[in-house]
Design a protein around this motif. Structure first.
Motif, short mmCIF file in Angstrom:
data_model
loop_
_atom_site.label_atom_id
_atom_site.label_comp_id
_atom_site.label_asym_id
_atom_site.label_seq_id
_atom_site.Cartn_x
_atom_site.Cartn_y
_atom_site.Cartn_z
N ALA A 196 40.28 -20.34 -20.91
CA ALA A 196 40.16 -21.45 -19.95
C ALA A 196 39.58 -20.96 -18.63
O ALA A 196 38.70 -21.60 -18.05
CB ALA A 196 41.53 -22.09 -19.73
N PHE A 197 40.07 -19.84 -18.14
CA PHE A 197 39.58 -19.31 -16.87
C PHE A 197 38.12 -18.87 -16.95
O PHE A 197 37.33 -19.11 -16.04
CB PHE A 197 40.43 -18.11 -16.41
CG PHE A 197 41.76 -18.49 -15.84
CD1 PHE A 197 41.88 -19.49 -14.88
CD2 PHE A 197 42.92 -17.84 -16.24
CE1 PHE A 197 43.12 -19.84 -14.34
CE2 PHE A 197 44.16 -18.17 -15.71
CZ PHE A 197 44.26 -19.18 -14.76
N THR A 198 37.75 -18.23 -18.05
CA THR A 198 36.40 -17.66 -18.13
C THR A 198 35.34 -18.68 -18.52
O THR A 198 34.16 -18.46 -18.26
CB THR A 198 36.35 -16.49 -19.13
OG1 THR A 198 36.83 -16.93 -20.41
CG2 THR A 198 37.21 -15.33 -18.65
N LYS A 199 35.76 -19.78 -19.12
CA LYS A 199 34.79 -20.80 -19.54
C LYS A 199 34.90 -22.10 -18.73
O LYS A 199 34.05 -22.98 -18.87
CB LYS A 199 34.97 -21.14 -21.03
CG LYS A 199 34.93 -19.95 -21.97
CD LYS A 199 33.61 -19.19 -21.88
CE LYS A 199 33.61 -18.01 -22.83
NZ LYS A 199 32.37 -17.20 -22.71
N GLY A 200 35.93 -22.21 -17.89
CA GLY A 200 36.17 -23.48 -17.20
C GLY A 200 35.80 -23.51 -15.73
O GLY A 200 36.25 -24.41 -15.01
N ALA A 240 32.67 -18.63 -12.57
CA ALA A 240 31.29 -18.92 -12.17
C ALA A 240 30.86 -18.02 -11.03
O ALA A 240 31.63 -17.72 -10.12
CB ALA A 240 31.16 -20.39 -11.77
N LEU A 241 29.60 -17.60 -11.07
CA LEU A 241 29.11 -16.62 -10.11
C LEU A 241 29.12 -17.15 -8.67
O LEU A 241 29.22 -16.37 -7.71
CB LEU A 241 27.69 -16.18 -10.49
CG LEU A 241 27.15 -14.91 -9.85
CD1 LEU A 241 28.07 -13.73 -10.10
CD2 LEU A 241 25.74 -14.61 -10.36
N ASN A 247 23.32 -23.14 -16.00
CA ASN A 247 23.03 -21.86 -16.66
C ASN A 247 24.34 -21.18 -17.04
O ASN A 247 25.11 -20.76 -16.17
CB ASN A 247 22.22 -20.97 -15.72
CG ASN A 247 21.72 -19.71 -16.41
OD1 ASN A 247 22.40 -19.13 -17.25
ND2 ASN A 247 20.52 -19.27 -16.04
N SER A 248 24.59 -21.07 -18.34
CA SER A 248 25.89 -20.54 -18.77
C SER A 248 26.06 -19.08 -18.38
O SER A 248 27.20 -18.60 -18.22
CB SER A 248 26.03 -20.68 -20.30
OG SER A 248 25.04 -19.93 -20.97
N VAL A 271 31.76 -16.27 -18.35
CA VAL A 271 31.68 -14.87 -18.74
C VAL A 271 32.46 -14.67 -20.04
O VAL A 271 33.29 -15.50 -20.41
CB VAL A 271 32.25 -13.92 -17.65
CG1 VAL A 271 31.50 -14.05 -16.35
CG2 VAL A 271 33.74 -14.14 -17.46
N ASP A 272 32.17 -13.57 -20.70
CA ASP A 272 32.93 -13.17 -21.87
C ASP A 272 33.86 -12.03 -21.47
O ASP A 272 33.40 -11.00 -20.98
CB ASP A 272 32.01 -12.70 -23.00
CG ASP A 272 31.22 -13.84 -23.61
OD1 ASP A 272 31.78 -14.94 -23.75
OD2 ASP A 272 30.03 -13.62 -23.93
N ILE A 273 35.16 -12.23 -21.68
CA ILE A 273 36.12 -11.14 -21.51
C ILE A 273 36.83 -10.95 -22.85
O ILE A 273 37.45 -11.88 -23.37
CB ILE A 273 37.12 -11.42 -20.38
CG1 ILE A 273 36.40 -11.41 -19.03
CG2 ILE A 273 38.24 -10.38 -20.39
CD1 ILE A 273 37.30 -11.55 -17.83
#
Length: 450
Positions: free
Chosen positions: A170-174, A178-179, A223-224, A229-231
């Motif tokens: 949830a944190f990394t995709k939601g 984000a940069l 832009n994904s 990010v992928d963790i």
């Protein structure tokens, strides 16, 4: 070593570092329950990590493996996971921006519960009681009753790992990762430090770059690569009965994967070539790590490479050196040379924590920040000398403002350790020390001179 392999073939090999379960029937019930549950991770995710680690092995990316020494049942919360992720994201952005290469982010989380011990028993007062082996096995309380291994803890570890993975995804995709949120990752207690101030300067530069991209018509919102990010997850595969219960046959490839984590590693105490841990992990398709200490010989390391990665698949095997600051340069160079000359496409990572642990004057187990940096320096020097790639770091840290390792920008001393010494096992870097370590590691590798 037998050529045939099955998820339970490890049971025919000698094994170390296992608890003495008091009730085998209860253990069997717990393992069958776990086996009936869904996998925690998927084979395709493990293959994605292996592909990224293949880029690290080729010298085109860097590995950041970081997280808790041992996850706790008692300290489990969304805030705890978020703050740990925040520090990992900060470290990764420092390394990426400073070094100019992608960073593979692998957490010591969602399964890092079991801990190897130097002895089966410890003395508390006049009584000898079983050693604490992590919350997946027993409780940390200083009584014989607390230290009795309980199979129900295996089931609890599965459920906590599942909940942790849900939050991480949830944190990394939601949006959290984000940069354009690089400033928001700087925690209050980190931002006030010299490393935190340097991080803010870097974040300002990233903001300017994002504004420039938007001004030239680039879509930075959808832009994904900029918004997610992928963790990946990892832990030491210590309790093989638990790992076996979560091993599944992949419907796509027909291969076996340990679906308790994306990456598993073998510890320094359990890497015997004729032992159960090497036997189990050689047969699963996950990327595998192996700790390599100062006693390892070149022949032993080459045999490990052949046992775990005979097909020489890039990214399949990560060798994690943990030599100690005073031994790493001389101890590592013969190993680098042997592996390079034999053509094994391994990732080399540095664990600068475990070889630099000592007991402080006040009786606390601790690590000195400068010794940690010194081991990374020696690691980089060894690679420069052998023309190989210092591919990563493997560190124990927390997002909390703990006082467990001395030194760093705050110059923590022995007298400060009691302020917030909270680890359930080994001392961890706090957020300020972690960001400082990322900057200093990037400077060492980028400048090419340790």
């Amino acid at each position: 070593m037998a050529k045939s392999w099955s998820p339970d073939s490890w049971r025919g090999f000698p094994i170390k570092q296992q608890p003495q379960w008091p009730d085998e029937a209860e253990l069997d019930r717990a393992l069958k329950q776990i086996h009936s549950y869904p996998p925690l991770v998927f084979a395709g995710e493990a293959r994605s990590l292996q592909a990224g680690l293949g880029q690290v092995a080729a010298g085109n990316a860097f590995l950041l493996q970081a997280g808790d020494c041992a996850e706790s049942f008692e300290e489990f919360s969304a805030d705890n996971i978020r703050e740990k992720l925040r520090v990992i994201l900060q470290m990764a952005i420092v390394l990426t921006y400073s070094m100019g290469v992608p960073v593979m982010k692998v957490g010591r989380l969602a399964g890092q519960f079991a801990k190897p011990r130097s002895a089966d028993f410890e003395k508390i007062g006049d009584e000898e009681i079983p050693s604490f082996r992590g919350h997946i096995v027993n409780a940390a309380g200083a009584t014989a009753a607390a230290r009795v291994p309980s199979p129900e803890r295996l089931v609890q570890a599965y459920h906590q790992s599942s909940a942790t993975l849900n939050l991480v995804r949830a944190f990394t995709k939601g949006g959290f990762a984000a940069l354009d949120r690089v400033h928001a990752w700087n925690q209050e207690f980190v931002a006030s430090s010299p490393a935190g101030e340097r991080y803010e300067q870097l974040a300002n530069e990233i903001d300017r770059a994002l504004r420039f991209m938007r001004a030239t018509g680039m879509d930075t919102e959808s832009n994904s690569n900029l918004s997610t990010v992928d963790i990946f997850t990892s832990h030491e595969a210590l309790l093989l009965s638990y790992e076996e219960a979560l091993t599944r046959k992949d419907s796509t490839t027909g291969g076996w994967y340990d679906c308790s984590a994306h990456m598993l590693w073998i510890g320094e105490r359990t890497r015997e070539l004729d032992g159960a841990h090497v036997e189990f992990l050689r047969g699963v398709g996950n990327p595998i790590g192996c700790k390599v200490g100062p006693t390892a010989s070149a022949d032993e390391v080459l045999e490990l490479c052949e046992a775990i990665n005979p097909a020489r698949i890039p990214g399949r095997l990560t060798l994690i050196s943990r030599m100690g600051a005073g031994k790493v340069e001389d101890g590592l160079r013969p190993l680098l040379r042997a592996v390079r000359d034999a053509g094994h496409p391994v990732v080399w990572a540095c664990d600068p924590m475990h070889g630099n642990t000592f007991t402080s004057a006040g009786g606390r187990k601790t690590r000195d920040f400068e010794s940690i940096i010194s081991e990374i320096e020696g690691f980089v020097r060894a690679h420069r000398a052998e023309n190989t790639w210092p591919g990563g770091i493997h560190v124990e840290l927390t997002g909390d403002d703990v006082t467990e390792c001395v030194g760093g920008g705050d110059e923590l001393r022995d007298a400060d350790l009691d302020t917030r010494y909270e680890t359930v096992c080994d001392p961890r870097l706090n957020g300020r020390q972690s960001i400082e370590l990322a900057f200093r590691t990037a400077d060492l590798i980028r400048n090419g001179d340790a």
